[in-house]
Design a protein around this motif. Structure first.
Motif, short mmCIF file in Angstrom:
data_model
loop_
_atom_site.label_atom_id
_atom_site.label_comp_id
_atom_site.label_asym_id
_atom_site.label_seq_id
_atom_site.Cartn_x
_atom_site.Cartn_y
_atom_site.Cartn_z
N ILE A 43 60.83 0.34 61.65
CA ILE A 43 60.46 1.76 61.63
C ILE A 43 59.84 2.16 62.97
O ILE A 43 60.10 3.25 63.49
N GLY A 44 59.04 1.29 63.55
CA GLY A 44 58.48 1.57 64.87
C GLY A 44 59.56 1.73 65.93
O GLY A 44 59.50 2.64 66.76
N LEU A 45 60.57 0.86 65.88
CA LEU A 45 61.69 0.98 66.81
C LEU A 45 62.48 2.26 66.56
O LEU A 45 62.95 2.92 67.50
N MET A 46 62.63 2.63 65.30
CA MET A 46 63.35 3.87 64.97
C MET A 46 62.58 5.10 65.45
O MET A 46 63.18 6.07 65.91
N ILE A 47 61.26 5.07 65.37
CA ILE A 47 60.45 6.19 65.88
C ILE A 47 60.61 6.28 67.39
O ILE A 47 60.77 7.37 67.95
N LEU A 48 60.58 5.12 68.06
CA LEU A 48 60.81 5.10 69.51
C LEU A 48 62.20 5.64 69.84
O LEU A 48 62.35 6.48 70.74
#
Length: 160
Positions: A43-48
């Motif tokens: 999810i952190g990578l998707m937000i980035l």
């Protein structure tokens, strides 16, 4: 396998967890925590990606192609990008909450087993109950959408 082999049930104190069941619960807590950490990273990578990708999308359509397009289309592409970013952000936040429930279940379950604390065990299963309740609601909504789409397709075919 008899139920008494898995759980020790006593009249006075209610339900006691034997060592085999406790081992299974430790494994559940371990795998739940691993899965939730992987999903947090995802999810952190998707937000980035959402911020980098949307800024690239906006720059491409707002700056790079606007010379060859009708200027009135620039606002449409910008509005689409903002809408898509809000939609994706909302979905990621919802997924983050669901994953938080899994993480909370796993960590609280491990603490409950380590401390032999029944109130922590109740709290951990409450988190799991909330997670399953939300998954159930989502499943009902998705099945309803599929049924409506199926009925729409059938009615379109029959009305030809």
């Amino acid at each position: 396998m008899d139920t008494n082999d898995i759980l020790d049930i006593q009249d006075n104190s209610g339900l006691n967890v034997n060592s085999l069941t406790q081992n299974h619960l430790y494994q559940i807590a371990k795998w739940g925590k691993i899965i939730s950490i992987i999903i947090f990273v995802y999810i952190g990578l998707m937000i980035l990606y959402m911020f980098v990708g949307m800024s690239t999308f906006m720059a491409l359509f707002m700056g790079g192609l606007s010379d060859s397009m009708d200027p009135s289309m620039d606002a449409g592409f910008g509005a689409f990008g903002v809408f898509f970013m809000i939609l994706l952000g909302g979905m990621l936040l919802f997924g983050l909450y669901l994953n938080y429930l899994l993480y909370k279940f796993s960590t609280t379950l491990k603490m409950a087993l380590d401390d032999q604390n029944s109130s922590l065990l109740t709290e951990s299963f409450s988190n799991l109950k909330n997670l399953f309740k939300i998954y159930g609601i989502i499943l009902i909504i998705v099945v309803a959408i599929y049924i409506i789409a199926f009925l729409g397709t059938i009615s379109t075919i029959l009305l030809r």
